[in-house]
Design an enzyme around this catalytic site. Structure first.
Site, PDB file in Angstrom:
ATOM      1  N   SER A   9       0.843  -1.198   0.000  1.00 50.87           N
ATOM      2  CA  SER A   9       0.000   0.000   0.000  1.00 50.87           C
ATOM      3  C   SER A   9       0.873   1.241   0.000  1.00 50.87           C
ATOM      4  O   SER A   9       1.527   1.561   0.995  1.00 50.87           O
ATOM      5  CB  SER A   9      -0.919  -0.007   1.218  1.00 50.87           C
ATOM      6  OG  SER A   9      -1.740   1.134   1.216  1.00 50.87           O
ATOM      7  N   HIS A  34      -0.974  -0.984  -4.302  1.00 50.66           N
ATOM      8  CA  HIS A  34      -2.292  -0.640  -3.784  1.00 50.66           C
ATOM      9  C   HIS A  34      -2.374   0.858  -3.507  1.00 50.66           C
ATOM     10  O   HIS A  34      -1.467   1.431  -2.912  1.00 50.66           O
ATOM     11  CB  HIS A  34      -2.566  -1.425  -2.500  1.00 50.66           C
ATOM     12  CG  HIS A  34      -3.955  -1.303  -1.992  1.00 50.66           C
ATOM     13  ND1 HIS A  34      -5.005  -2.009  -2.530  1.00 50.66           N
ATOM     14  CD2 HIS A  34      -4.470  -0.547  -0.993  1.00 50.66           C
ATOM     15  CE1 HIS A  34      -6.116  -1.706  -1.891  1.00 50.66           C
ATOM     16  NE2 HIS A  34      -5.822  -0.823  -0.945  1.00 50.66           N
ATOM     17  N   ASP A  36      -4.749   3.727  -1.757  1.00 45.82           N
ATOM     18  CA  ASP A  36      -5.879   4.043  -0.883  1.00 45.82           C
ATOM     19  C   ASP A  36      -6.353   5.465  -1.149  1.00 45.82           C
ATOM     20  O   ASP A  36      -5.696   6.434  -0.766  1.00 45.82           O
ATOM     21  CB  ASP A  36      -5.460   3.907   0.582  1.00 45.82           C
ATOM     22  CG  ASP A  36      -5.308   2.453   0.996  1.00 45.82           C
ATOM     23  OD1 ASP A  36      -6.212   1.657   0.693  1.00 45.82           O
ATOM     24  OD2 ASP A  36      -4.285   2.115   1.625  1.00 45.82           O
ATOM     25  N   MET A  38      -8.896   8.277  -0.286  1.00 40.96           N
ATOM     26  CA  MET A  38      -9.819   8.678   0.784  1.00 40.96           C
ATOM     27  C   MET A  38     -10.218  10.135   0.589  1.00 40.96           C
ATOM     28  O   MET A  38      -9.385  10.973   0.224  1.00 40.96           O
ATOM     29  CB  MET A  38      -9.161   8.488   2.150  1.00 40.96           C
ATOM     30  CG  MET A  38      -8.587   7.103   2.380  1.00 40.96           C
ATOM     31  SD  MET A  38      -7.890   6.939   4.044  1.00 40.96           S
ATOM     32  CE  MET A  38      -6.850   5.478   3.846  1.00 40.96           C
ATOM     33  N   HIS A  67      -8.272   1.536  -4.595  1.00 33.47           N
ATOM     34  CA  HIS A  67      -9.364   1.312  -3.649  1.00 33.47           C
ATOM     35  C   HIS A  67     -10.015   2.652  -3.333  1.00 33.47           C
ATOM     36  O   HIS A  67      -9.418   3.499  -2.676  1.00 33.47           O
ATOM     37  CB  HIS A  67      -8.789   0.657  -2.381  1.00 33.47           C
ATOM     38  CG  HIS A  67      -9.787   0.438  -1.294  1.00 33.47           C
ATOM     39  ND1 HIS A  67      -9.415   0.131  -0.005  1.00 33.47           N
ATOM     40  CD2 HIS A  67     -11.153   0.490  -1.284  1.00 33.47           C
ATOM     41  CE1 HIS A  67     -10.494  -0.005   0.743  1.00 33.47           C
ATOM     42  NE2 HIS A  67     -11.559   0.215  -0.009  1.00 33.47           N
ATOM     43  N   MET A  69     -12.203   4.704  -1.335  1.00 31.87           N
ATOM     44  CA  MET A  69     -12.926   4.918  -0.077  1.00 31.87           C
ATOM     45  C   MET A  69     -13.523   6.318  -0.123  1.00 31.87           C
ATOM     46  O   MET A  69     -13.135   7.214   0.640  1.00 31.87           O
ATOM     47  CB  MET A  69     -11.970   4.749   1.106  1.00 31.87           C
ATOM     48  CG  MET A  69     -11.567   3.310   1.339  1.00 31.87           C
ATOM     49  SD  MET A  69     -10.318   3.119   2.639  1.00 31.87           S
ATOM     50  CE  MET A  69      -8.824   3.206   1.642  1.00 31.87           C
ATOM     51  N   MET A 138     -11.944  -5.764   4.396  1.00 30.56           N
ATOM     52  CA  MET A 138     -11.188  -4.884   5.274  1.00 30.56           C
ATOM     53  C   MET A 138     -11.060  -5.534   6.648  1.00 30.56           C
ATOM     54  O   MET A 138     -12.055  -5.916   7.264  1.00 30.56           O
ATOM     55  CB  MET A 138     -11.894  -3.535   5.419  1.00 30.56           C
ATOM     56  CG  MET A 138     -12.007  -2.729   4.130  1.00 30.56           C
ATOM     57  SD  MET A 138     -10.398  -2.256   3.473  1.00 30.56           S
ATOM     58  CE  MET A 138      -9.750  -1.250   4.810  1.00 30.56           C
ATOM     59  N   ASP A 176      -7.097  -6.441   3.568  1.00 26.20           N
ATOM     60  CA  ASP A 176      -6.385  -5.182   3.785  1.00 26.20           C
ATOM     61  C   ASP A 176      -6.618  -4.734   5.219  1.00 26.20           C
ATOM     62  O   ASP A 176      -7.758  -4.569   5.647  1.00 26.20           O
ATOM     63  CB  ASP A 176      -6.908  -4.126   2.798  1.00 26.20           C
ATOM     64  CG  ASP A 176      -6.200  -2.792   2.923  1.00 26.20           C
ATOM     65  OD1 ASP A 176      -5.260  -2.678   3.734  1.00 26.20           O
ATOM     66  OD2 ASP A 176      -6.591  -1.856   2.204  1.00 26.20           O
TER      67      ASP A 176
END
Length: 222
Positions: A9, A34, A36, A38, A67, A69, A138, A176
């Site tokens: 990540s 990966h 993330d 957000m 991903h 979010m 998750m 994850d």
């Protein structure tokens, strides 16, 4: 024989040495990077966006595992696809019509992933499981790096693995949150095939390459 994948990540990396960190992941055998994403709304933290993904795409040969979010992900999926995402994963909590969003992701040439928060039951994914290329469980509450692994998520991985097997799905089952040398085997035994790792890779005392290499070896071992 199953293909087990490791996805460091990038949010846990040293951004001042981003290209070096990416190359260390590549040299040590990482399979995906990966990302993330957000938004400060669906989760409390704000992280990175399409421009950062685009920069990582230029710096790396690895598929980018993005991903989202974020709230209203369907508004931004095209931007991330154009930025170079290989996989795009969305949350069931933000997508009232999950199969429709999967279709959108596929139309842009990306693999489609679906995920859910720890408190959301696995049954929430049922309508979309037949169409997903990736299912992400998750094992922490999304929003912050470095959280403690939630052992109760092992049962959720087992439940979703059984659902995928019943469908004869070839989708990867990804995990994850708090994934390290101790927790990775637990999730692998439960049926996971792809492992996101942050601090265990990038904060290894011997360096990122050694952190990735050690975890990749555990993931790949019989």
């Amino acid at each position: 024989m199953k293909n087990f994948l490791l996805a460091p990540s990038i949010i846990a990396s040293d951004f001042t040495r981003l290209t070096e960190e990416i190359h260390a992941c590549e040299s040590a055998g990482a399979d995906w990077l990966h990302m993330d994403i957000m938004d400060g709304h669906f989760v409390p933290t704000i992280t990175i966006g399409p421009l950062f993904v685009q920069a990582c795409k230029r710096a790396s040969k690895l598929p980018l595992d993005v991903h989202l979010m974020i709230s209203d992900p369907e508004k931004y999926i095209e931007e991330f696809a154009k930025a170079g995402a290989g996989n795009i994963t969305v949350h069931v909590e933000t997508c009232p019509d999950l199969p429709k969003v999967i279709k959108q992701i596929h139309s842009l040439g990306c693999k489609a992933g679906i995920t859910l928060n720890p408190s959301t039951p696995a049954s929430a994914l049922d309508s979309a499981l037949p169409f997903a290329d990736l299912v992400l469980v998750m094992s922490v509450n999304p929003g912050y790096s470095g959280q403690t692994f939630m052992p109760e998520m092992i049962a959720k991985v087992e439940e979703i693995r059984n659902k995928l097997n019943a469908l004869r799905s070839t989708a990867h089952l990804e995990v994850d949150g708090g994934i390290n040398a101790q927790t990775l085997p637990l999730m692998k035994n439960a049926g996971a095939t792809a492992f996101v790792t942050g601090n265990a890779a990038f904060k290894n005392p011997k360096g990122t390459a050694e952190g990735v290499r050690a975890l990749k070896e555990i993931a790949s071992s019989s």
